[in-house]
Write a protein that holds these residues in place. Sequence first.
Motif, PDB file in Angstrom:
ATOM      1  N   ASN A  84      -1.681   2.239  -9.404  1.00 38.99           N
ATOM      2  CA  ASN A  84      -2.864   1.660  -8.753  1.00 38.99           C
ATOM      3  C   ASN A  84      -2.619   0.253  -8.222  1.00 38.99           C
ATOM      4  O   ASN A  84      -3.464  -0.311  -7.524  1.00 38.99           O
ATOM      5  CB  ASN A  84      -4.044   1.617  -9.734  1.00 38.99           C
ATOM      6  N   GLN A 121       0.908   1.585  -4.881  1.00 39.41           N
ATOM      7  CA  GLN A 121       0.190   2.217  -3.777  1.00 39.41           C
ATOM      8  C   GLN A 121       1.053   2.371  -2.526  1.00 39.41           C
ATOM      9  O   GLN A 121       0.748   3.192  -1.660  1.00 39.41           O
ATOM     10  CB  GLN A 121      -1.076   1.418  -3.442  1.00 39.41           C
ATOM     11  N   ASN A 174      -7.660   7.195 -10.312  1.00 35.56           N
ATOM     12  CA  ASN A 174      -6.757   6.975  -9.187  1.00 35.56           C
ATOM     13  C   ASN A 174      -7.482   6.209  -8.078  1.00 35.56           C
ATOM     14  O   ASN A 174      -8.538   6.621  -7.620  1.00 35.56           O
ATOM     15  CB  ASN A 174      -6.276   8.339  -8.667  1.00 35.56           C
ATOM     16  N   ARG A 175      -6.924   5.078  -7.633  1.00 32.14           N
ATOM     17  CA  ARG A 175      -7.563   4.261  -6.604  1.00 32.14           C
ATOM     18  C   ARG A 175      -7.000   4.540  -5.206  1.00 32.14           C
ATOM     19  O   ARG A 175      -7.356   3.861  -4.255  1.00 32.14           O
ATOM     20  CB  ARG A 175      -7.382   2.772  -6.920  1.00 32.14           C
ATOM     21  N   TYR A 207      -1.491  12.759 -10.412  1.00 32.65           N
ATOM     22  CA  TYR A 207      -1.916  11.482 -10.988  1.00 32.65           C
ATOM     23  C   TYR A 207      -2.381  11.729 -12.414  1.00 32.65           C
ATOM     24  O   TYR A 207      -3.226  12.577 -12.669  1.00 32.65           O
ATOM     25  CB  TYR A 207      -3.060  10.844 -10.196  1.00 32.65           C
ATOM     26  N   ASP A 244      -8.296  -1.409  -2.690  1.00 33.02           N
ATOM     27  CA  ASP A 244      -9.160  -1.913  -3.744  1.00 33.02           C
ATOM     28  C   ASP A 244      -9.725  -3.242  -3.263  1.00 33.02           C
ATOM     29  O   ASP A 244      -9.039  -4.254  -3.247  1.00 33.02           O
ATOM     30  CB  ASP A 244      -8.368  -2.111  -5.048  1.00 33.02           C
TER      31      ASP A 244
END
Length: 300
Positions: free
Chosen positions: A9, A14, A36-37, A46, A170
């Motif tokens: 994350n 990422q 999971n982002r 994931y 994010d």
Amino acid sequence: MNVLITGSNGLLGQHLIPLFLKDSKYNVIATGRGPNRIPQRDNYVYEPSNLRTPGAAASLIEKYKPEIIIHTAAMTQVDECEKNKDACWDMNVGVTRYLVQAAEKSNAFFLFVSTDFIFDGLSGPYSEEALPNPINYYGTSKVAAERIVQNSKLQWAIARTVLVYGTVHDAQRSNMITWVKNNLQQNKKIKVVDDQLRTPTLCQDLALGCKLIVDKKATGVFNISGNETLTPYDMALKTANYFNLDTSLIEKISSKSLAQPAARPAKTGLITEKAEKELGYNPRTFAEGLEIVAEELSGK
């Protein structure tokens, strides 16, 4: 070939996932704290996991049997590490030990991501042979973790990096470029230090450097960073000029005026000649990095 990416994350995680997904010889298993982002959910697994929990790393490695482990998960907030030393040690050293012990049972190739903050900043930029001498607890924890990796029975590599910047899925997170851009767009004054030297690293370059190490199963220490030496103030000015923002809002200050809990090394930066020669690593300039970040931000 199964590759396990910890800290998926995070900023590096990422960018690693889509990079490895483009290569059909890898099956990606990603793990991070909580949900999971990453918007892209297809073609990889994931698995949420708190790796600080005893047995979590062993369970994960036993379940997926990765041939390769890329360990990016870390507590990286330097002041927070200084204030919460137990948490810092548990995350940066304890988790590394758990992963290495589990990886030794399956003989996985182990890539550990480290930092320029293992150095005191008295004689940067540094080569891979320079001796660590950290001046804050974050650096101390990363040196200890490096030694666990280096003393293991594994095939291992360490990728050291510097001041990583890029975009992340994010909105709560920021880095140097997004922080400068967002504040100046709101006509907020910012204070930026001009007495620290770094070789800032585009996250895509760091991800690619990690993949080059994994592809070659290259062992040893590699400096994977930018190769352009800048102060944070330089970075802020270049960012403001690129986005046509008001540079008069940027105040140049000394790091001593900030009274931060953790000391920062004055002059670090890394020499990337070994990675360029042995891996074919070719980092972008900061100007090129700004273009890439701007393109990503405009697409969000």
